[in-house]
Write a protein that holds these residues in place. Structure first.
Motif: not given
Length: 192
Positions: A73-75, A49-51, A158-162, A54-57
């Motif tokens: 916007g993605a969130c 997990f990370y926050f 593993y993106n914390g925001y998503l 940049k470069n989040v597919e």
């Protein structure tokens, strides 16, 4: 013999790295990165997990998040998709109850506590396989499965925001749509 081994080692050291076909990029690349976890165009796939922004597919190769605005916007989109998923589950149950076709009552004798015989009645509800309500339920089921796997794949970035957006959307969706639901356990749940 040692001279021959040294020569073979030298030839191996000057050879280019082995070529590996990247199924996501559709082209051949040199073997780079750590343990073959190299992603599309040099982006490393995160395994913890990370926050970051940049470069989040996100689900598709061309959908890459690079700015905080894009992440917001993605969130929002992921939040709405998770809330929609909860609403879709409840909506399918409501439609199923509304379109019940075959109702049968089966009675069977059951021994009572004091030796008497009681009659227990069971209600069996079903639909006809070749009917418009069942076809509509099938289409909604496919949509539900696809949305659930999309949400699972978003969480697997593993993106914390998503991940927070998925959890918050599911929570808000459940709050909005499930408050009248009597049964909490959903045996048709697929991924989360």
């Amino acid at each position: 013999m040692c001279r021959k081994m040294a020569h073979l080692h030298h030839d191996h050291a000057t050879m280019p790295p082995p070529m590996v076909t990247d199924p996501h990029a559709g082209h051949t690349t040199g073997h780079e990165g750590s343990g073959g976890h190299e992603g599309h165009e040099g982006m490393m796939m995160k395994m913890t997990f990370y926050f970051g922004c940049k470069n989040v597919e996100l689900l598709f190769a061309g959908l890459v998040i690079n700015t905080p605005g894009e992440m917001v916007g993605a969130c929002i989109g992921v939040f709405l998709l998770a809330a929609f998923y909860e609403g879709l589950k409840i909506g399918r149950e409501v439609l199923l109850r509304r379109n019940q076709v075959n109702v049968r009552y089966n009675s069977m004798p059951v021994p009572g506590a004091d030796g008497t015989v009681l009659m227990e009645t069971h209600k069996t509800v079903g639909q006809r396989m070749l009917s418009l309500p069942h076809l509509f339920q099938t289409i909604l089921h496919v949509i539900q499965v696809v949305v659930s796997y999309f949400l699972m794949l978003v969480f697997m970035t593993y993106n914390g925001y998503l991940c927070i957006a998925v959890a918050a959307g599911a929570g808000v969706g459940y709050f909005l749509f499930s408050w009248r639901k009597a049964v909490v356990v959903d045996i048709t749940e697929h991924c989360h």
